[in-house]
Design a protein around this motif. Sequence first.
Motif, mmCIF file in Angstrom:
data_model
loop_
_atom_site.group_PDB
_atom_site.id
_atom_site.type_symbol
_atom_site.label_atom_id
_atom_site.label_comp_id
_atom_site.label_asym_id
_atom_site.label_seq_id
_atom_site.Cartn_x
_atom_site.Cartn_y
_atom_site.Cartn_z
ATOM 1 N N GLU A 176 4.505 11.978 20.112
ATOM 2 C CA GLU A 176 3.303 11.341 20.642
ATOM 3 C C GLU A 176 2.839 10.284 19.648
ATOM 4 N N GLN A 177 2.045 9.352 20.126
ATOM 5 C CA GLN A 177 1.407 8.398 19.242
ATOM 6 C C GLN A 177 -0.091 8.673 19.227
ATOM 7 N N ILE A 178 -0.727 8.297 18.105
ATOM 8 C CA ILE A 178 -2.164 8.514 17.950
ATOM 9 C C ILE A 178 -2.859 7.162 17.984
ATOM 10 N N THR A 179 -3.923 7.085 18.751
ATOM 11 C CA THR A 179 -4.680 5.841 18.850
ATOM 12 C C THR A 179 -6.162 6.146 18.762
ATOM 13 N N SER A 180 -6.964 5.116 18.586
ATOM 14 C CA SER A 180 -8.419 5.220 18.668
ATOM 15 C C SER A 180 -8.904 4.089 19.544
ATOM 16 N N VAL A 181 -9.527 4.428 20.638
ATOM 17 C CA VAL A 181 -9.973 3.416 21.595
ATOM 18 C C VAL A 181 -11.030 2.517 20.970
ATOM 19 N N ASP A 182 -11.876 3.086 20.113
ATOM 20 C CA ASP A 182 -13.022 2.341 19.591
ATOM 21 C C ASP A 182 -12.648 1.388 18.458
ATOM 22 N N ASN A 183 -11.822 1.854 17.501
ATOM 23 C CA ASN A 183 -11.497 1.049 16.330
ATOM 24 C C ASN A 183 -10.028 1.228 15.967
ATOM 25 N N GLU A 184 -9.465 0.197 15.366
ATOM 26 C CA GLU A 184 -8.094 0.294 14.879
ATOM 27 C C GLU A 184 -8.061 1.132 13.604
ATOM 28 N N ILE A 185 -7.122 2.071 13.524
ATOM 29 C CA ILE A 185 -6.933 2.878 12.312
ATOM 30 C C ILE A 185 -5.851 2.220 11.469
ATOM 31 N N LEU A 186 -6.155 1.975 10.208
ATOM 32 C CA LEU A 186 -5.199 1.368 9.286
ATOM 33 C C LEU A 186 -4.374 2.486 8.661
ATOM 34 N N TRP A 187 -3.297 2.855 9.333
ATOM 35 C CA TRP A 187 -2.575 4.086 8.986
ATOM 36 C C TRP A 187 -1.927 4.029 7.611
ATOM 37 N N PHE A 188 -1.522 2.857 7.161
ATOM 38 C CA PHE A 188 -0.865 2.779 5.856
ATOM 39 C C PHE A 188 -1.864 2.926 4.694
ATOM 40 N N HIS A 189 -3.144 2.924 4.988
ATOM 41 C CA HIS A 189 -4.173 3.182 3.975
ATOM 42 C C HIS A 189 -4.585 4.654 3.946
ATOM 43 N N TYR A 226 0.802 -1.227 0.000
ATOM 44 C CA TYR A 226 0.000 0.000 0.000
ATOM 45 C C TYR A 226 0.837 1.280 0.000
ATOM 46 N N VAL A 227 2.154 1.196 -0.152
ATOM 47 C CA VAL A 227 2.962 2.414 -0.054
ATOM 48 C C VAL A 227 3.617 2.810 -1.372
ATOM 49 N N ASN A 228 3.469 2.023 -2.427
ATOM 50 C CA ASN A 228 4.065 2.407 -3.717
ATOM 51 C C ASN A 228 3.057 2.136 -4.833
ATOM 52 N N ASN A 229 1.848 2.627 -4.607
ATOM 53 C CA ASN A 229 0.779 2.369 -5.560
ATOM 54 C C ASN A 229 0.640 3.485 -6.587
ATOM 55 N N GLY A 230 1.568 4.446 -6.568
ATOM 56 C CA GLY A 230 1.500 5.581 -7.477
ATOM 57 C C GLY A 230 0.862 6.768 -6.788
ATOM 58 N N VAL A 231 1.581 7.899 -6.700
ATOM 59 C CA VAL A 231 1.060 9.092 -6.033
ATOM 60 C C VAL A 231 0.895 10.215 -7.046
ATOM 61 N N TYR A 232 -0.161 11.000 -6.852
ATOM 62 C CA TYR A 232 -0.493 12.072 -7.793
ATOM 63 C C TYR A 232 0.083 13.402 -7.339
ATOM 64 N N VAL A 233 0.721 14.115 -8.292
ATOM 65 C CA VAL A 233 1.151 15.491 -8.051
ATOM 66 C C VAL A 233 1.375 16.164 -9.406
ATOM 67 N N SER A 234 0.922 17.403 -9.541
ATOM 68 C CA SER A 234 1.194 18.236 -10.723
ATOM 69 C C SER A 234 0.857 17.549 -12.037
ATOM 70 N N GLY A 235 -0.281 16.884 -12.090
ATOM 71 C CA GLY A 235 -0.719 16.256 -13.332
ATOM 72 C C GLY A 235 -0.012 14.969 -13.689
ATOM 73 N N THR A 236 0.685 14.363 -12.734
ATOM 74 C CA THR A 236 1.447 13.139 -12.994
ATOM 75 C C THR A 236 1.209 12.109 -11.896
ATOM 76 N N ILE A 237 1.420 10.839 -12.246
ATOM 77 C CA ILE A 237 1.459 9.747 -11.268
ATOM 78 C C ILE A 237 2.910 9.285 -11.153
ATOM 79 N N ASN A 238 3.367 9.043 -9.919
ATOM 80 C CA ASN A 238 4.783 8.739 -9.680
ATOM 81 C C ASN A 238 4.944 7.482 -8.829
ATOM 82 N N TRP A 239 5.895 6.645 -9.263
ATOM 83 C CA TRP A 239 6.201 5.392 -8.561
ATOM 84 C C TRP A 239 7.703 5.292 -8.279
#
Length: 422
Positions: free
Chosen positions: A397-410, A234-247
Motif C-alpha cells: 500500500e502507499q501512504i498519503t495525506s490529503v491535507d498536506n504533503e509528507i516529506l518522507w525522506f525527512h 537527507y539520507v546520509n547525514n549520520g545515524v545514531y546507534v549504540s553510542g556512535t554516529i555512522n555514515w
Amino acid sequence: MTNSDPPPKHPHSSGGAPTSILLDELITDILSRLPVKTLMQFKCVCKSWKTLISHDPSFAKLHLQRSQRNTHLALVSDLSSEDQSNCSVVPFPVSHLLEAPLIVTPFEPYYPLRNVAIPNDPYYVLGNMDCSLIIGSCNGLLCLDSYSYTYEDQEHHWFRFWNPATNTLSEDLGCLNKFLRLTFGYDISNDTYKVVAFSADEVKIFSLSDNIWRDIPSFPIVPFDIDASRCHPYVNNGVYVSGTINWLTIQNKTEYEWNDISIDQFLILSLDLTTETYQHLRPPQGFVDVPPVDPAVTVLMDCLCFSHRSKETHFVLWLMMEYGVQDSWTQFLKISFQDLQIDYGISDSLDYGSQLYLYPLYLSESDNTLIMASNQEGHDGYDNHAILYNWRDKTVEQITSVDNEILWFHTKDYVESLVSTF
C-alpha cells in the motif's frame, strides 16, 4: 548489632517508616510504566510526583528503559509553502499509519492508499520555534536547526533541543558563523547528548554538558555525499546507534558513478561519541554487486541497517544484530520488485536521477511490516511517497495525506520520553 539495637534507618527515611518507603518505590515503579501523556496529567497530583516526573533524571532514564520502542515516527509535513520554517514536525504513532482509512484512486488503475490525517496544530510548526529543519531524533529529543543572515550577508547557525511529549524547548545553542552539516546522539558513558558539526575537512562536537564547540580530528574517510551533486539528499547525514554516529563512505569517491566503483570501496565510518574516535565497519559480505544508486545506512529495530538494490530485481535489507561485530550482519529481507509492484526506475540503463531510490523508515517483526520512502511519484501525485509492505501477506500500500504533503525522506524514528532539554 544486638537484639536490643534498633534497625538501621533507610537513608531516605524521615522516621524509619519502611511501609512508606516501600510505597514510594511501588509508586515510582508504577509511574515509570505509564505513557508520557498520562504522566504530564499526574504532575498536578502532588508536589513529590511533579518533582519526580519533571526533574528526576534517574526516573526519566528508568521510564525510557521501560518505554516500548519502534512505536512512532516524526513526520515532516509541508504546509504548502516554499519557506521550510513553515513545515511542521509531528510525532505520529505508527499504528495510526497502519490503520489509517483506505481510499482508492479515482482513475484506473485503482490503487489503495492509506489516508493519514496530520494534525494542523501551530504547536508543531518549526517557524513558531524559530527553527527551519529537523536534524535528528534520539531518546525522545528532536534536534532542530535554524539560521539567519546579517545585513552583511553573514551566516549564523544554531540548534535547539525539543521534547514534544513534555512540551519543553531549549534555548538557542551552539551558534556557528558558517554552514556545517549537523547530526547528534547520546554519549552513554558520560550521560550527555552531543551534536556533531561536520564538513569534508572539519569536524566539531558540542556537548550539552559543557556547552561549547570543540574541534576533533577530521574524517579519515569523508562520508559520501558531503560535496556530491549526484546523491540523494537527507539520507546520509549520520545515524545514531549504540553510542556512535555512522555514515556511508565510498573511498576515493565524491560522486556516485556506479560503473567506476568497486565493492571494496564501500565502508561505514563510525564515530564513538565517548572516545570521539573513528573506526571502519565493512558492509555485509553478501553485498557483492555495486548497485546503480547508493546504498543507505539507517537504524531499524535499534540495529544498524544497510540496504541496497540488487541487480534489476530486488531490494535487500541487512541488520547488524550486534553492533560492531562484522559476523552479525544478517540478511533480514530480500524483496522482489515484483512483490513491491514496482516496474519503474529499476533498469540499470537509466541515468542516476531517474533511478528508483528506496529508504527504510520502519521495520517490525511483530506486524511483519516495512515502511520505506520512495523518490518516485506516488499514486497521490506527490514527488515522493511511502510504501507500506507486509512481507507475510505480500501486500503493498502507499501512504498519503490529503491535507498536506509528507516529506518522507525527512522522517525520523521517535519515542516519547521524559528526557530533559536542559
